[in-house]
Design a protein around this motif. Sequence first.
Motif, PDB file in Angstrom:
ATOM      1  N   VAL A   1       0.878  -1.172   0.000  1.00 14.44           N
ATOM      2  CA  VAL A   1       0.000   0.000   0.000  1.00 14.44           C
ATOM      3  C   VAL A   1       0.915   1.222   0.000  1.00 14.44           C
ATOM      4  O   VAL A   1       1.664   1.440   0.960  1.00 14.44           O
ATOM      5  CB  VAL A   1      -0.928   0.029   1.223  1.00 14.44           C
ATOM      6  CG1 VAL A   1      -1.722   1.337   1.245  1.00 14.44           C
ATOM      7  CG2 VAL A   1      -1.866  -1.169   1.213  1.00 14.44           C
ATOM      8  N   LEU A   2       0.879   1.993  -1.079  1.00 10.13           N
ATOM      9  CA  LEU A   2       1.693   3.200  -1.206  1.00 10.13           C
ATOM     10  C   LEU A   2       0.800   4.411  -0.918  1.00 10.13           C
ATOM     11  O   LEU A   2      -0.163   4.667  -1.632  1.00 10.13           O
ATOM     12  CB  LEU A   2       2.283   3.303  -2.612  1.00 10.13           C
ATOM     13  CG  LEU A   2       3.116   4.559  -2.907  1.00 10.13           C
ATOM     14  CD1 LEU A   2       4.361   4.600  -2.025  1.00 10.13           C
ATOM     15  CD2 LEU A   2       3.505   4.618  -4.381  1.00 10.13           C
ATOM     16  N   ASP A   3       1.132   5.149   0.118  1.00 13.32           N
ATOM     17  CA  ASP A   3       0.299   6.268   0.567  1.00 13.32           C
ATOM     18  C   ASP A   3       0.891   7.589   0.075  1.00 13.32           C
ATOM     19  O   ASP A   3       1.943   8.032   0.547  1.00 13.32           O
ATOM     20  CB  ASP A   3       0.224   6.256   2.096  1.00 13.32           C
ATOM     21  CG  ASP A   3      -0.861   7.185   2.629  1.00 13.32           C
ATOM     22  OD1 ASP A   3      -1.338   8.040   1.867  1.00 13.32           O
ATOM     23  OD2 ASP A   3      -1.218   7.046   3.818  1.00 13.32           O
ATOM     24  N   LEU A   4       0.207   8.223  -0.896  1.00 14.24           N
ATOM     25  CA  LEU A   4       0.629   9.519  -1.435  1.00 14.24           C
ATOM     26  C   LEU A   4      -0.349  10.629  -1.047  1.00 14.24           C
ATOM     27  O   LEU A   4      -0.352  11.698  -1.657  1.00 14.24           O
ATOM     28  CB  LEU A   4       0.734   9.440  -2.970  1.00 14.24           C
ATOM     29  CG  LEU A   4       1.733   8.433  -3.534  1.00 14.24           C
ATOM     30  CD1 LEU A   4       1.720   8.474  -5.053  1.00 14.24           C
ATOM     31  CD2 LEU A   4       3.142   8.708  -3.011  1.00 14.24           C
ATOM     32  N   ARG A   5      -1.153  10.384  -0.026  1.00 12.32           N
ATOM     33  CA  ARG A   5      -2.115  11.395   0.388  1.00 12.32           C
ATOM     34  C   ARG A   5      -1.406  12.616   0.976  1.00 12.32           C
ATOM     35  O   ARG A   5      -0.395  12.486   1.662  1.00 12.32           O
ATOM     36  CB  ARG A   5      -3.087  10.811   1.415  1.00 12.32           C
ATOM     37  CG  ARG A   5      -4.035   9.781   0.827  1.00 12.32           C
ATOM     38  CD  ARG A   5      -4.925   9.158   1.882  1.00 12.32           C
ATOM     39  NE  ARG A   5      -4.166   8.358   2.849  1.00 12.32           N
ATOM     40  CZ  ARG A   5      -4.714   7.733   3.884  1.00 12.32           C
ATOM     41  NH1 ARG A   5      -6.018   7.830   4.098  1.00 12.32           N
ATOM     42  NH2 ARG A   5      -3.968   7.025   4.707  1.00 12.32           N
ATOM     43  N   SER A   6      -1.926  13.793   0.650  1.00  8.44           N
ATOM     44  CA  SER A   6      -1.357  15.071   1.120  1.00  8.44           C
ATOM     45  C   SER A   6       0.114  15.215   0.746  1.00  8.44           C
ATOM     46  O   SER A   6       0.870  15.905   1.427  1.00  8.44           O
ATOM     47  CB  SER A   6      -1.533  15.223   2.641  1.00  8.44           C
ATOM     48  OG  SER A   6      -2.902  15.275   2.955  1.00  8.44           O
ATOM     49  N   ASN A   7       0.509  14.573  -0.343  1.00  9.33           N
ATOM     50  CA  ASN A   7       1.874  14.722  -0.866  1.00  9.33           C
ATOM     51  C   ASN A   7       1.833  15.783  -1.964  1.00  9.33           C
ATOM     52  O   ASN A   7       1.257  15.556  -3.022  1.00  9.33           O
ATOM     53  CB  ASN A   7       2.371  13.383  -1.414  1.00  9.33           C
ATOM     54  CG  ASN A   7       3.796  13.464  -1.961  1.00  9.33           C
ATOM     55  OD1 ASN A   7       4.195  14.448  -2.571  1.00  9.33           O
ATOM     56  ND2 ASN A   7       4.553  12.399  -1.757  1.00  9.33           N
ATOM     57  N   PRO A   8       2.448  16.955  -1.733  1.00  9.24           N
ATOM     58  CA  PRO A   8       2.320  18.060  -2.684  1.00  9.24           C
ATOM     59  C   PRO A   8       3.213  17.942  -3.912  1.00  9.24           C
ATOM     60  O   PRO A   8       3.182  18.813  -4.786  1.00  9.24           O
ATOM     61  CB  PRO A   8       2.728  19.274  -1.842  1.00  9.24           C
ATOM     62  CG  PRO A   8       3.721  18.716  -0.869  1.00  9.24           C
ATOM     63  CD  PRO A   8       3.219  17.330  -0.535  1.00  9.24           C
ATOM     64  N   GLY A   9       4.020  16.888  -3.986  1.00 13.85           N
ATOM     65  CA  GLY A   9       4.874  16.708  -5.168  1.00 13.85           C
ATOM     66  C   GLY A   9       6.329  16.970  -4.851  1.00 13.85           C
ATOM     67  O   GLY A   9       6.815  16.664  -3.768  1.00 13.85           O
ATOM     68  N   GLY A  10       7.026  17.565  -5.817  1.00 13.03           N
ATOM     69  CA  GLY A  10       8.451  17.819  -5.640  1.00 13.03           C
ATOM     70  C   GLY A  10       9.209  17.599  -6.935  1.00 13.03           C
ATOM     71  O   GLY A  10       8.796  18.073  -7.997  1.00 13.03           O
ATOM     72  N   LEU A  11      10.290  16.840  -6.853  1.00  6.43           N
ATOM     73  CA  LEU A  11      11.204  16.690  -7.979  1.00  6.43           C
ATOM     74  C   LEU A  11      10.764  15.583  -8.933  1.00  6.43           C
ATOM     75  O   LEU A  11      10.456  14.466  -8.508  1.00  6.43           O
ATOM     76  CB  LEU A  11      12.619  16.402  -7.464  1.00  6.43           C
ATOM     77  CG  LEU A  11      13.199  17.458  -6.508  1.00  6.43           C
ATOM     78  CD1 LEU A  11      14.562  17.024  -6.004  1.00  6.43           C
ATOM     79  CD2 LEU A  11      13.286  18.815  -7.195  1.00  6.43           C
TER      80      LEU A  11
END
Length: 377
Positions: free
Chosen positions: A230-240
Amino acid sequence: MQSKKKLFLSGFLGIVLGILLSVLALNYFIGNATGSVAGTLKILWTLNILHSKYVEPVNTKNLVDTTIKNLVASVGDPHTTYMSGELFKNFMSETKGEFSGIGVVVGQKDGFLTVVAPVEGSPGELAGVKVGEKILKIDGKEIKDLSLEEAVGKIRGPKGTKVILTLQAEDATIRDVEIVRDVIKTKTVAGKMLENDIGYIRISMFSENTAQDFAVKLDELDKLGMKKLVLDLRSNPGGLLDSCVKIANNLIPKGLIVSVVDKDGNKQEYLSKLEQQKYKLVVLVDKGSASASEIVAGAVKDSKAGTIVGQTTYGKGSVQTIMPLDYESAIKVTIANYYTPAGTSINGVGVQPDVVVELKSVADEQLQKALEIIRTK
């Protein structure tokens, strides 16, 4: 003596501008001119008039900074901005994973400064700042005329100092929140085994060290017997961009991850070299998942490498680069749009989950649904 110095500086600027004008004029008359060259002539001539004729002393640096800022703002893209001084320093420190402030990532949406995501464990998160809230004022002052970077600069500050944000929630209620600033150290990767052969990895941001930290955590869970992730990308604003592409190479079978297309239609494709997908996969997203997070989610969805669970993502489908102007200033400029493997632009739209789940309580229905789905894979 002071008068002579001013005359010298004025004369020197006049010489420099004169040379630039001469070069541009030469280009114009030999047939290389465009509308932008004629515009440049006007800008340089205006600067020269203000500096040499205006009745009061003119601060040349402020004049130039304001000119560049207005030029950049005129394209109408909230992600294309001029950064100088502290704004530039703050931006560069953030990509390295440590900065001083309240730990709230913000963006421009529908004309408002909007919370994309609070950093986990940050003063902003502990104060109750929520994804999707609009920031109306900073320390009681309206911010509608500020650029994104200028607003961020006012939110940040030395450790131990306070800032008051006036926030408007999605139900239109307005409140003031006082937050004490601190040094924000973004540990971007965390993970653990949940049950049996199911692992969980949370990525809070894609910074310089994220891909390396992700690989270490993936290997650690793999040695514990992980077969499903399970990969959790919630509330991840991004980046490089490079960081999220490297991570996608661990999860998505051989093929296209994302296409980046510039203004001339030139396309750069980023590919996965993974011969065979090793883990069954579910990816968690929400309305705070943006940019690089959406690249990973879009690639997983289009390649059918896993199931996307949660809410429709933020919808930032453009790529920016930093163009330094000197040692303390730069333009962050949108240079391209990106497209998912199916050729879809998510700009302003977001990635639609395969399974929509709203978060209604502390029970984390989204994670529970992800576990329910991955158990059947």
